[in-house]
Design an enzyme around this catalytic site. Structure first.
Site, mmCIF file in Angstrom:
data_model
loop_
_atom_site.group_PDB
_atom_site.id
_atom_site.type_symbol
_atom_site.label_atom_id
_atom_site.label_comp_id
_atom_site.label_asym_id
_atom_site.label_seq_id
_atom_site.Cartn_x
_atom_site.Cartn_y
_atom_site.Cartn_z
ATOM 1 N N HIS A 18 51.276 -8.544 -105.738
ATOM 2 C CA HIS A 18 51.775 -9.850 -105.286
ATOM 3 C C HIS A 18 51.120 -10.222 -103.960
ATOM 4 O O HIS A 18 51.539 -9.769 -102.893
ATOM 5 C CB HIS A 18 53.307 -9.763 -105.143
ATOM 6 C CG HIS A 18 53.983 -11.073 -104.911
ATOM 7 N ND1 HIS A 18 55.113 -11.464 -105.613
ATOM 8 C CD2 HIS A 18 53.718 -12.098 -104.063
ATOM 9 C CE1 HIS A 18 55.498 -12.661 -105.192
ATOM 10 N NE2 HIS A 18 54.664 -13.059 -104.238
ATOM 11 N N GLU A 209 64.616 -14.267 -104.224
ATOM 12 C CA GLU A 209 64.105 -14.161 -102.857
ATOM 13 C C GLU A 209 65.043 -14.960 -101.960
ATOM 14 O O GLU A 209 65.822 -14.395 -101.207
ATOM 15 C CB GLU A 209 62.662 -14.713 -102.798
ATOM 16 C CG GLU A 209 62.043 -14.720 -101.417
ATOM 17 C CD GLU A 209 60.699 -15.465 -101.379
ATOM 18 O OE1 GLU A 209 60.420 -16.260 -102.294
ATOM 19 O OE2 GLU A 209 59.952 -15.257 -100.407
HETATM 20 O O1 LIG Z 1 57.235 -15.867 -100.945
HETATM 21 C C1 LIG Z 1 56.992 -16.951 -101.515
HETATM 22 N N1 LIG Z 1 57.974 -17.561 -102.228
HETATM 23 C C2 LIG Z 1 57.756 -18.700 -102.901
HETATM 24 N N2 LIG Z 1 56.598 -19.353 -102.878
HETATM 25 C C3 LIG Z 1 55.602 -18.806 -102.147
HETATM 26 C C4 LIG Z 1 55.747 -17.612 -101.463
HETATM 27 N N3 LIG Z 1 54.591 -17.334 -100.844
HETATM 28 C C5 LIG Z 1 53.750 -18.326 -101.151
HETATM 29 N N4 LIG Z 1 54.360 -19.223 -101.931
HETATM 30 C C6 LIG Z 1 53.809 -20.473 -102.444
HETATM 31 C C7 LIG Z 1 53.000 -21.223 -101.396
HETATM 32 C C8 LIG Z 1 51.625 -21.249 -101.949
HETATM 33 O O2 LIG Z 1 50.940 -22.447 -101.630
HETATM 34 C C9 LIG Z 1 51.827 -21.105 -103.436
HETATM 35 C C10 LIG Z 1 50.644 -20.622 -104.252
HETATM 36 O O3 LIG Z 1 50.057 -19.483 -103.755
HETATM 37 O O4 LIG Z 1 52.909 -20.170 -103.503
HETATM 38 ZN ZN LIG Z 2 55.000 -14.814 -103.183
#
Ligand SMILES: O=c1[nH]cnc2c1ncn2[C@H]1C[C@H](O)[C@@H](CO)O1
Ligand SMILES: [Zn+2]
Length: 367
Positions: A18, A209
């Site tokens: 991830h 999350e």
């Molecule tokens: O931890 C996360 N939770 C939900 N969405 C996330 C997280 N980290 C990154 N993203 C989103 C922001 C990015 O622009 C997108 C694609 O990588 O995924």
């Molecule tokens: Zn993520």
């Protein structure tokens, strides 16, 4: 037992499931790419910019954390920029001792300058190939699989799922949905998940999350996710100790937690990211300790190396410090990740048997 040092951890083979491409840019690259296109940044010195990202992402809220991606996505709008970022990602991971990585990003966020979805995917795959070759020339072997993400608040998941399947023989190994969790349940994208299942394809879902058990339950029981992106809130379904003994010291698992553990559903845990978004109070109090004790299929991940100022080795080192883990535990997390990867079984087995096990046997002292 002498605790694994940071330098030793860098040299040990690690597997990462991830990691977001747009969350792992080098600050110096952002500065250069932003200057080329006239994008205004909050800081123009690379070190200061790196600190700005960690501080801005350290907000205690997933929504505010996600705002920082505005700057990275802005500089990733041309084929050349995407290719460069992907190549640097592959090289940085390889130099950190990552031997297998699944890197994800959302193609729909890279269309602002007129690229097509296919052009975005091809630029990123070319970059991974380039960075992998550069790493090999330096004596570092890495295998990168790409996951295509659809944004959960948008309505393009079916299109992105089809794109992922179209590129399955060219390096795309799975699909994901990401973005703000509260208010955007995964069931909004049920048609995409059903399509992927009919195609015998693999997918993970960011769930559990910022939002708890209902999101995890939907991801698994409605959408059919192979893995959970984070999934850390599964601890909400684990009761306090009722008796001594047994794995995890007599904890009682609710039906959902028991299902996740019994079915060996992989949890893509991201310790530093969770502390930044408020999903865990600290590394020492992160549920990964309990989930490991209870033998969930727990894996260690970076999520966003830039926003967390981290690396795979640093995440491992933080766990060594907080939980007193040694090589046996680091090997366990690494093999868990490799077992849960979306590449074919024989390829997973080859990395476990030919790369991971021999290296850890030496570190543990059983070789
Ligand atoms: O931890 C996360 N939770 C939900 N969405 C996330 C997280 N980290 C990154 N993203 C989103 C922001 C990015 O622009 C997108 C694609 O990588 O995924
Ligand atoms: Zn993520």
């Amino acid at each position: 037992m002498v605790a694994p040092s940071y330098a030793e951890i860098v040299n040990a083979p690690k597997a990462l499931l991830h990691d977001h491409l747009d969350g792992g840019l080098r600050p110096a690259t952002i500065v250069e790419l932003a200057a080329e296109i006239g994008h205004e940044l909050p800081e123009t010195d690379p070190d200061a910019l790196g600190r700005w990202f960690s501080a801005a992402a350290d907000s205690g809220s997933l929504e505010r954390y996600l705002e920082t991606f505005g700057h990275t996505v802005a500089v990733m709008q041309t084929a050349a920029a995407l290719r460069r970022v992907a190549a640097e990602c592959a090289l940085d991971l390889a130099l950190d001792g990552v031997v297998y990585a699944e890197v994800r990003y959302a193609p729909e966020q890279h269309l602002e300058n007129g690229l097509t979805l296919a052009e975005v995917v091809e630029a990123v795959l070319a970059g991974f190939a380039e960075g992998t070759a550069q790493a090999a020339a330096l004596g570092r072997t890495i295998r990168i699989g790409c996951l295509l993400t659809a944004m959960r608040h948008a309505a393009r998941s079916m299109e992105i799922a089809e794109l992922a399947v179209a590129y399955r023989d060219a390096g795309v190994v799975g699909f994901d949905i990401a973005g703000a969790e509260a208010g955007y349940p995964p069931t909004r994208h049920l048609d995409a998940f059903e399509y992927l299942q009919r195609e015998n394809f693999h997918f993970t879902i960011h769930a559990g999350e910022a939002f708890g058990l209902p999101s995890i339950w939907q991801a698994i029981q409605w959408c059919g996710a192979d893995r959970l992106g984070h999934g850390v809130r599964i601890v909400d379904d684990i009761g306090p100790a009722e008796s001594a003994g047994g794995l995890g010291g007599g904890r009682r698992l609710g039906r959902l937690a028991a299902y996740v553990r019994d079915k060996r559903i992989p949890l893509e845990l991201c310790p530093s990211s969770n502390v930044q978004t408020g999903a865990a109070p600290s590394i020492a109090e992160h549920p990964i300790g309990l989930l490991r004790d209870l033998r969930f299929r727990a894996t260690v991940n970076t999520d966003n190396r830039l926003m967390s100022g981290t690396s795979m080795s640093r995440e491992m080192a933080l766990l060594v410090e907080a939980f007193g883990y040694g090589w046996a535990e680091l090997q366990w997390f690494t093999i868990n990740a490799m077992k849960s990867a979306f590449i074919p079984f024989d390829e997973r087995l080859a990395i476990i048997n030919d790369t991971i096990k021999p290296a850890y046997a030496k570190l543990i002292g059983t070789a």
